[in-house]
Scaffold this motif. Structure first.
Motif, PDB file in Angstrom:
ATOM      1  N   VAL A  20       9.929  -2.477  13.226  1.00 42.63           N
ATOM      2  CA  VAL A  20       8.600  -3.098  13.313  1.00 42.63           C
ATOM      3  C   VAL A  20       7.603  -2.234  14.094  1.00 42.63           C
ATOM      4  CG1 VAL A  20       7.307  -5.095  14.174  1.00 42.63           C
ATOM      5  CG2 VAL A  20       9.463  -5.432  12.948  1.00 42.63           C
ATOM      6  N   PRO A  21       7.946  -1.752  15.313  1.00 40.80           N
ATOM      7  CA  PRO A  21       6.995  -0.869  15.995  1.00 40.80           C
ATOM      8  C   PRO A  21       6.653   0.378  15.183  1.00 40.80           C
ATOM      9  CG  PRO A  21       8.674  -1.627  17.530  1.00 40.80           C
ATOM     10  CD  PRO A  21       9.120  -2.031  16.162  1.00 40.80           C
ATOM     11  N   ARG A  22       7.633   0.904  14.450  1.00 36.87           N
ATOM     12  CA  ARG A  22       7.364   2.102  13.651  1.00 36.87           C
ATOM     13  C   ARG A  22       6.389   1.781  12.515  1.00 36.87           C
ATOM     14  NH1 ARG A  22      11.989   3.033  11.595  1.00 36.87           N
ATOM     15  NH2 ARG A  22      11.624   2.897   9.365  1.00 36.87           N
ATOM     16  N   PHE A  23       6.599   0.647  11.857  1.00 35.34           N
ATOM     17  CA  PHE A  23       5.672   0.239  10.798  1.00 35.34           C
ATOM     18  C   PHE A  23       4.258   0.070  11.356  1.00 35.34           C
ATOM     19  CE2 PHE A  23       8.960  -1.905   7.781  1.00 35.34           C
ATOM     20  CZ  PHE A  23       9.360  -0.655   7.365  1.00 35.34           C
ATOM     21  N   LYS A  24       4.132  -0.558  12.539  1.00 33.72           N
ATOM     22  CA  LYS A  24       2.815  -0.788  13.136  1.00 33.72           C
ATOM     23  C   LYS A  24       2.114   0.537  13.444  1.00 33.72           C
ATOM     24  CE  LYS A  24       3.600  -5.360  15.150  1.00 33.72           C
ATOM     25  NZ  LYS A  24       3.679  -6.149  16.406  1.00 33.72           N
ATOM     26  N   ILE A  70       0.872   1.958  10.144  1.00 32.31           N
ATOM     27  CA  ILE A  70      -0.300   1.227   9.644  1.00 32.31           C
ATOM     28  C   ILE A  70      -1.538   1.620  10.434  1.00 32.31           C
ATOM     29  CG2 ILE A  70      -1.339  -1.066   9.438  1.00 32.31           C
ATOM     30  CD1 ILE A  70       1.537  -2.124   8.917  1.00 32.31           C
ATOM     31  N   ALA A  71      -1.392   1.712  11.767  1.00 32.27           N
ATOM     32  CA  ALA A  71      -2.520   2.099  12.620  1.00 32.27           C
ATOM     33  C   ALA A  71      -3.028   3.494  12.277  1.00 32.27           C
ATOM     34  CB  ALA A  71      -2.115   2.033  14.089  1.00 32.27           C
ATOM     35  N   ALA A  72      -2.121   4.359  11.820  1.00 37.96           N
ATOM     36  CA  ALA A  72      -2.496   5.733  11.458  1.00 37.96           C
ATOM     37  C   ALA A  72      -3.042   5.820  10.037  1.00 37.96           C
ATOM     38  CB  ALA A  72      -1.293   6.657  11.621  1.00 37.96           C
ATOM     39  N   LEU A 124       9.044  -7.047   4.663  1.00 39.46           N
ATOM     40  CA  LEU A 124       8.564  -6.952   6.043  1.00 39.46           C
ATOM     41  C   LEU A 124       7.388  -5.982   6.131  1.00 39.46           C
ATOM     42  CD1 LEU A 124       9.366  -7.950   8.939  1.00 39.46           C
ATOM     43  CD2 LEU A 124      10.673  -5.837   9.144  1.00 39.46           C
ATOM     44  N   ALA A 125       7.519  -4.838   5.471  1.00 39.02           N
ATOM     45  CA  ALA A 125       6.444  -3.840   5.472  1.00 39.02           C
ATOM     46  C   ALA A 125       5.186  -4.398   4.810  1.00 39.02           C
ATOM     47  CB  ALA A 125       6.906  -2.573   4.763  1.00 39.02           C
ATOM     48  N   VAL A 126       5.364  -5.075   3.679  1.00 40.69           N
ATOM     49  CA  VAL A 126       4.225  -5.662   2.956  1.00 40.69           C
ATOM     50  C   VAL A 126       3.527  -6.704   3.823  1.00 40.69           C
ATOM     51  CG1 VAL A 126       3.593  -7.128   0.995  1.00 40.69           C
ATOM     52  CG2 VAL A 126       5.131  -5.187   0.654  1.00 40.69           C
ATOM     53  N   ASP A 127       4.322  -7.567   4.481  1.00 40.83           N
ATOM     54  CA  ASP A 127       3.752  -8.610   5.346  1.00 40.83           C
ATOM     55  C   ASP A 127       2.946  -8.001   6.492  1.00 40.83           C
ATOM     56  OD1 ASP A 127       4.841 -10.567   3.784  1.00 40.83           O
ATOM     57  OD2 ASP A 127       6.551 -10.975   5.092  1.00 40.83           O
ATOM     58  N   LEU A 128       3.501  -6.978   7.120  1.00 36.68           N
ATOM     59  CA  LEU A 128       2.804  -6.349   8.244  1.00 36.68           C
ATOM     60  C   LEU A 128       1.486  -5.715   7.799  1.00 36.68           C
ATOM     61  CD1 LEU A 128       5.659  -4.689  10.333  1.00 36.68           C
ATOM     62  CD2 LEU A 128       3.978  -6.320  11.164  1.00 36.68           C
ATOM     63  N   ILE A 129       1.478  -5.110   6.638  1.00 34.09           N
ATOM     64  CA  ILE A 129       0.249  -4.504   6.127  1.00 34.09           C
ATOM     65  C   ILE A 129      -0.793  -5.582   5.872  1.00 34.09           C
ATOM     66  CG2 ILE A 129      -0.760  -3.274   4.166  1.00 34.09           C
ATOM     67  CD1 ILE A 129       1.918  -1.751   3.935  1.00 34.09           C
ATOM     68  N   ARG A 130      -0.378  -6.676   5.248  1.00 28.84           N
ATOM     69  CA  ARG A 130      -1.331  -7.755   4.939  1.00 28.84           C
ATOM     70  C   ARG A 130      -1.818  -8.442   6.203  1.00 28.84           C
ATOM     71  NH1 ARG A 130       1.725  -9.953  -0.435  1.00 28.84           N
ATOM     72  NH2 ARG A 130       0.505  -8.775  -1.941  1.00 28.84           N
ATOM     73  N   LEU A 131      -0.919  -8.661   7.159  1.00 35.58           N
ATOM     74  CA  LEU A 131      -1.321  -9.306   8.400  1.00 35.58           C
ATOM     75  C   LEU A 131      -2.260  -8.425   9.217  1.00 35.58           C
ATOM     76  CD1 LEU A 131       2.046 -10.957   9.504  1.00 35.58           C
ATOM     77  CD2 LEU A 131       0.046 -12.088   8.544  1.00 35.58           C
ATOM     78  N   VAL A 143      -2.816  -0.322  -1.941  1.00 38.11           N
ATOM     79  CA  VAL A 143      -4.227  -0.031  -2.187  1.00 38.11           C
ATOM     80  C   VAL A 143      -4.830   0.651  -0.962  1.00 38.11           C
ATOM     81  CG1 VAL A 143      -6.508  -0.976  -2.728  1.00 38.11           C
ATOM     82  CG2 VAL A 143      -4.457  -1.967  -3.787  1.00 38.11           C
ATOM     83  N   ASP A 144      -4.821  -0.085   0.168  1.00 43.37           N
ATOM     84  CA  ASP A 144      -5.335   0.488   1.418  1.00 43.37           C
ATOM     85  C   ASP A 144      -4.264   1.300   2.137  1.00 43.37           C
ATOM     86  OD1 ASP A 144      -7.800  -0.880   1.082  1.00 43.37           O
ATOM     87  OD2 ASP A 144      -6.870  -2.700   1.824  1.00 43.37           O
ATOM     88  N   ILE A 145      -3.018   0.801   2.089  1.00 41.41           N
ATOM     89  CA  ILE A 145      -1.899   1.468   2.758  1.00 41.41           C
ATOM     90  C   ILE A 145      -0.775   1.674   1.745  1.00 41.41           C
ATOM     91  CG2 ILE A 145      -0.156   1.305   4.586  1.00 41.41           C
ATOM     92  CD1 ILE A 145      -2.864   1.536   5.809  1.00 41.41           C
ATOM     93  N   GLU A 146      -0.362   2.898   1.564  1.00 48.89           N
ATOM     94  CA  GLU A 146       0.730   3.204   0.644  1.00 48.89           C
ATOM     95  C   GLU A 146       2.090   2.893   1.280  1.00 48.89           C
ATOM     96  OE1 GLU A 146       0.948   4.164  -2.503  1.00 48.89           O
ATOM     97  OE2 GLU A 146      -1.228   4.064  -2.758  1.00 48.89           O
TER      98      GLU A 146
END
Length: 607
Positions: free
Chosen positions: A453-457, A460-462, A513-520, A527-530
């Motif tokens: 989760v921290p890695r995904f965040k 996404i931030a980048a 989990l990755a999809v949820d984090l991107i949407r949240l 589209v915005d995040i690959e």
């Protein structure tokens, strides 16, 4: 405008209101022609009213109230202040003048002053609300939950500086009796099934979930509906935090993955935990890590006589020490910098402090790193555990709780295999020791250092891409606090030799989990995040398990904790294999893998 300037303006307006109201009252009383005798009385009455009502308004703290939040309570307080001030002013003016002020003038003056002062404050609130809602492009907000909390949130949105530029569109609530009703002047637009339509129709930017007292399963369902939209989702704190004052209603937070798990909070038997922790010397190894530090926090709240924080990294131990000193100044802390691989150092620590309860959380846990460095995994996870367990046995600890992993079940990795060997040793030593040795096995913890989760965040931030190893990868997840609560609870159930398995709920697909984090985070996946797939890493499995086929579970007093009973372990054979380990640790990595494979039949040497 400064606070003092605002107070000064309000006081000037109040003085003008008093003089105008009294003047109008005299004009009405005498049909527009005030006799000279009463002109002097009018000036005297206006002066005394200004002075005494000013003192009364100050006494009732009317100039210390934030009128942008004005409600019935403020108006009642204003009425009390003016009534007291006007009565005293009436008496004082009549006594000084020698003639009684006409009662009709006093009554009409009170009515007009109350009307004008209350109206001026209402106008101030309206101006504030309009200024927020018309400040450039508005940030449209939809609130879910038209109850008491929703009403408070609506008030915050329309008045607080933190919501400047935001505009409340309305509410969503499943109660059919609230449909088309209004809360604070804003309509209930529909139920949960209409969220997506409302977001599109009203160009909603933010959705606020204002239901602090409902079950987490319902919150999770609501979040799942919201995340299909492009609106950012925020949630108010849990009702317990609001009641205890830890957080205010305005302390909205972003929705986290933990909210999507949909599990109700863990209920622990505090008496049972206190029974083996309170007034005892407690040792936590790996105290600076994610699980170890949370163990320290929760143990500190149980009033141990002494809490020993043992770790290899000085910075992490210093960090948790400073935190605990601030939160629990009454707890006696001892910080110990030591390596669990050092058998003599472990013996020295146990000899000096004589811990009665030991929580062994120190371990190497990163699967790919351990796959490339198997000898280090064995040194730390196997022999480190052996050193701590032996010291606990020799120095008479009452209970020893080892933190294990679901990766110890049918292990496909070096990390999992070494954890399984550590479990075997803990169960083996329990058969000859007076110390109760147990292991607690659970899956991934959300938010732990190095976890997904921290890695995904960070990705996404980048701006992406987010990397997932395999589209079908599935894992069990649990929050750090609830995992630690169950670990402490399992320790209270320990009789010796058990492997406690924590109920991890339903497994979660890593891609979801990755999809949820991107949407949240307010973005659209692909589209915005690959999202890229990097391929499975060494030692990874698509699915993790909590039990082997040969293990059976037994229920405990706690609905979220079970006991797995593996096959009997030959202590003699285990000792022989550990000696083989000692011989090959200084050699090549393939020899280390061979011993692991021989000791853990399920382990497959994949390199």
């Amino acid at each position: 405008m400064s606070h003092r300037s605002r107070i000064l303006i309000i006081m000037i307006v109040d003085i003008v209101i008093i003089w105008v109201a009294i003047g109008i009252a005299y004009l009405f009383r005498f049909d527009g022609h005030i006799p000279p005798r009463y002109e002097q009385q009018m000036l005297l009455y206006a002066f005394t009213t200004t002075l005494i009502c000013g003192i009364s308004l100050a006494y009732f703290r009317m100039y210390r109230r934030m009128w942008q939040y004005a409600s019935i309570g403020e108006l009642i307080a204003l009425f009390k202040a003016l009534l007291a001030g006007m009565i005293l002013s009436y008496i004082a003016a009549s006594l000084i003048d020698g003639a009684r002020v006409p009662l009709s003038i006093a009554t009409r003056s009170l009515e007009m002053i109350l009307l004008f002062m209350g109206g001026s404050r209402l106008v101030w609130r309206i101006i504030r609300i309009n200024r927020f809602s018309k400040n450039g492009e508005s940030n449209n907000i939809l609130v879910i939950g038209a109850g008491d909390c929703g009403a408070l949130i609506a008030r915050e949105i329309t008045t607080a500086d933190s919501f400047k530029g935001s505009r409340l569109i309305g509410f969503v609530d499943d109660d059919p009796n609230k449909r088309h009703m209004q809360v604070g002047g804003y309509s209930v637009l529909g139920n949960r099934n209409q969220i997506s339509e409302l977001v599109q129709t009203h160009n909603i930017h933010d959705i606020v979930i204002a239901m602090p007292s409902v079950k987490r399963k319902d919150i999770s369902d609501m979040i799942n509906l919201c995340k299909t939209t492009r609106a950012k989702v925020k949630i108010i704190p849990a009702i317990n935090d609001l009641i205890t004052g830890k957080l205010a209603v305005r302390a909205l937070r972003n929705v986290e993955v933990e909210d999507l798990l949909g599990r109700d909070p863990v209920v622990t038997d505090l008496d049972g935990i206190m029974g083996y922790v309170a007034n005892k010397t407690v040792l936590v190894t790996g105290a600076g890590g994610s699980i170890g530090s949370e163990l320290c926090r929760q143990i500190a709240s149980c009033n141990p006589s002494r809490l020993l924080l043992l770790g290899h990294g000085e910075n992490s131990i210093y960090s948790i020490e400073m935190e605990l000193l601030k939160k629990f100044p009454y707890v006696h802390l001892e910080t110990i910098i030591a390596d669990i691989q050092d058998r003599y150092r472990m013996d020295e620590v146990f000899s000096k402090y004589k811990p009665q309860a030991v929580f062994h959380a120190a371990a190497h846990k990163h699967v790919p790193l351990m796959e490339r460095n198997p000898s280090e995994a064995v040194k730390n996870n196997v022999f480190g555990t052996k050193n701590v367990a032996d010291a606990a046995d020799q120095h008479g600890a009452e209970v020893f709780v080892m933190i294990s992993s679901d990766k110890a079940v049918n292990p496909s990795s070096v990390m999992g295999a070494t954890k399984r060997i550590a479990e075997m040793y803990v169960q083996s030593i329990n058969t000859t020791s007076n110390t109760r040795f147990v292991a607690v096995r659970f899956g991934n913890v959300l938010g732990s250092r190095g976890s997904v989760v921290p890695r995904f965040k960070e990705q996404i931030a980048a701006g992406g891409p987010v990397t997932v190893t395999h589209p079908d990868m599935v894992r069990y997840f649990m929050t750090i606090p609830e995992a630690v609560q169950l670990v402490l609870q399992a320790g209270a159930f320990a009789k010796g030799g058990e492997i406690f398995i924590l109920d991890m709920g339903s497994p979660v697909k890593i891609l979801d989990l990755a999809v949820d984090l991107i949407r949240l985070s307010g973005y659209e996946p692909y589209v915005d995040i690959e999202i890229n797939f990097s391929g499975m890493r060494e030692g990874e499995k698509l699915f993790e398990e909590l039990l082997t086929d040969s293990e059976a579970t037994t229920a405990t007093q706690h609905e979220r904790i079970f006991i797995g009973r593996p096959a009997q372990i030959s202590s003699k054979e285990l000792e022989q294999q550990l000696k083989r380990f000692e011989k090959v640790l200084g050699g090549d990595q393939m020899s280390v893998r061979a011993v692991i494979e021989n000791l853990v039949p399920f382990y497959s040497n994949v390199s």
